[in-house]
Design a protein around this motif. Sequence first.
Motif, PDB file in Angstrom:
ATOM      1  N   SER A  53       0.186   1.593  -9.772  1.00  0.00           N
ATOM      2  CA  SER A  53      -0.481   2.312  -9.078  1.00  0.00           C
ATOM      3  C   SER A  53       0.048   3.928  -9.913  1.00  0.00           C
ATOM      4  O   SER A  53      -0.783   4.989 -10.534  1.00  0.00           O
ATOM      5  N   VAL A 103       1.582   2.222  -3.834  1.00  0.00           N
ATOM      6  CA  VAL A 103       0.401   2.257  -4.139  1.00  0.00           C
ATOM      7  C   VAL A 103       0.600   3.878  -3.767  1.00  0.00           C
ATOM      8  O   VAL A 103       0.277   5.017  -4.899  1.00  0.00           O
ATOM      9  N   TRP A 109       1.368  -1.306   0.012  1.00  0.00           N
ATOM     10  CA  TRP A 109      -0.244   0.040   0.005  1.00  0.00           C
ATOM     11  C   TRP A 109       1.162   1.239   0.072  1.00  0.00           C
ATOM     12  O   TRP A 109       0.505   2.090  -0.073  1.00  0.00           O
ATOM     13  N   PHE A 165       0.182   6.928  -6.651  1.00  0.00           N
ATOM     14  CA  PHE A 165      -0.650   7.851  -7.069  1.00  0.00           C
ATOM     15  C   PHE A 165       0.914   9.340  -7.081  1.00  0.00           C
ATOM     16  O   PHE A 165      -0.676  10.484  -7.586  1.00  0.00           O
TER      17      PHE A 165
END
Length: 449
Positions: free
Chosen positions: A253, A204, A201, A208
């Motif tokens: 991502s 990710v 995560w 972004f």
Amino acid sequence: MTTQYERTDPPADPAGPSTSGPPPESAPAPATPSSPRDPRWARPALLALLLATGLLYLCNLSASGYANSFYSAAVQAGSESWKAFFFGSLDAANAITVDKPPASLWPMGLSVRIFGLNSWAILVPEVLMGVGTVAVVYAAVRRRSGPAAGLIAGAVLALTPVAALMFRFNNPDAMLALLMSVACYLVVRAVEDGRTKWLVWAGVAIGFAFLTKTFQAFLILPALALVHGVCAPVRLRKRLVQLALATAALVVSGGWWVAVVELWPASSRPYVGGSQDNSFLELTFGYNGLGRLNGEETGSVGGGGGGRGGGGQWGETGWDRMFGSEVGGQISWLLPAALILLAGGLVLTRKAARTDPARASFLVWGGSLLTTMAVFSYMAGIFHQYYTVALAPYLAAVTGMGAVALWERRRTLWAGLTLAAAVTATAAWGYVLLHRTPAYLPWLKWLVL
């Protein structure tokens, strides 16, 4: 103010011999967020901090009007055309995009679609990102250092001048600061229990962040990867696998939008603003990439600072750039204290086990602070003072953790002297900064000193 800590034995090192008890002067681990041992005041104090931050940032929010009209035009275009929304076009006819990826425009575009085009609809999402960043920094610091440290860190972040500006403005930096804080929080979680999901995560979040401000999102990658690779409580092979999975998550991502833009027929999409050949990759590696470091951006609006003492449109470069007359007042008020407290925290945990989460937290936030600060200090290309908002979460976390850790050992001579040095440096540097603006509350610098 004291925190309710409980000493625990450090976890066994899967890659080496275990320890039989807490090492001398190792920072103790506080209760986890699910534990009931938090004092009763902790949650009301957090809610008060978040409410005060929101009110502070919302106060007279419309004074900036549409803030940066360059990005506001893209937000308006995105509210009228989904194609413009996706590409970050400057106009609804999709002639040309802004010179950044569009992730930071998407929340504002959705807000304008719902509430109509006005200053508040554009800027309230930025305020919410500011409140969210304060909450994330609090949560990360609290895990290792307790609620008092989390509140100090959150307050420092909320009151840092450049943060109070950029969380009320529509540049991409508000979202970038939020996502970078989330990434650090997730790495702290990954180092605590060794679970792969936290590191994935984190990848990710950084992906972004890349879609927010390209390579600036990668400044803290070396520090985060190194801390997890060394300190995570799992065997070396698993650590390497976890880092590989996090890298894959980052690429997916952050790369899906890039792939769509590059594969989309150029004749039916807007021109990539800031690029020389209508390529987002060229924009990323050129104008928004290496050009920012060496000052040789193709199509730049002006020359860089060059070497030490070189001057230039973007100011002088050098180790003291963050303390200079142009930048110092925005970010450096507590920077001397943060550096002193970081050193104190690392000394405090120097004898801890490899997997000690308290030391890892200092390394995550302190490493992010030092690497970002070094790049900003020496980058010769386009540099604006507001870029330094990226430092605010790291500075705040280090200040909160270091202050509480050393305060609890203040009767130890070296800890007391370190705290005294941090306070003295803060007062002296505050005097210097206030002396640079003599027309603003001229009596204040003497009170601070």
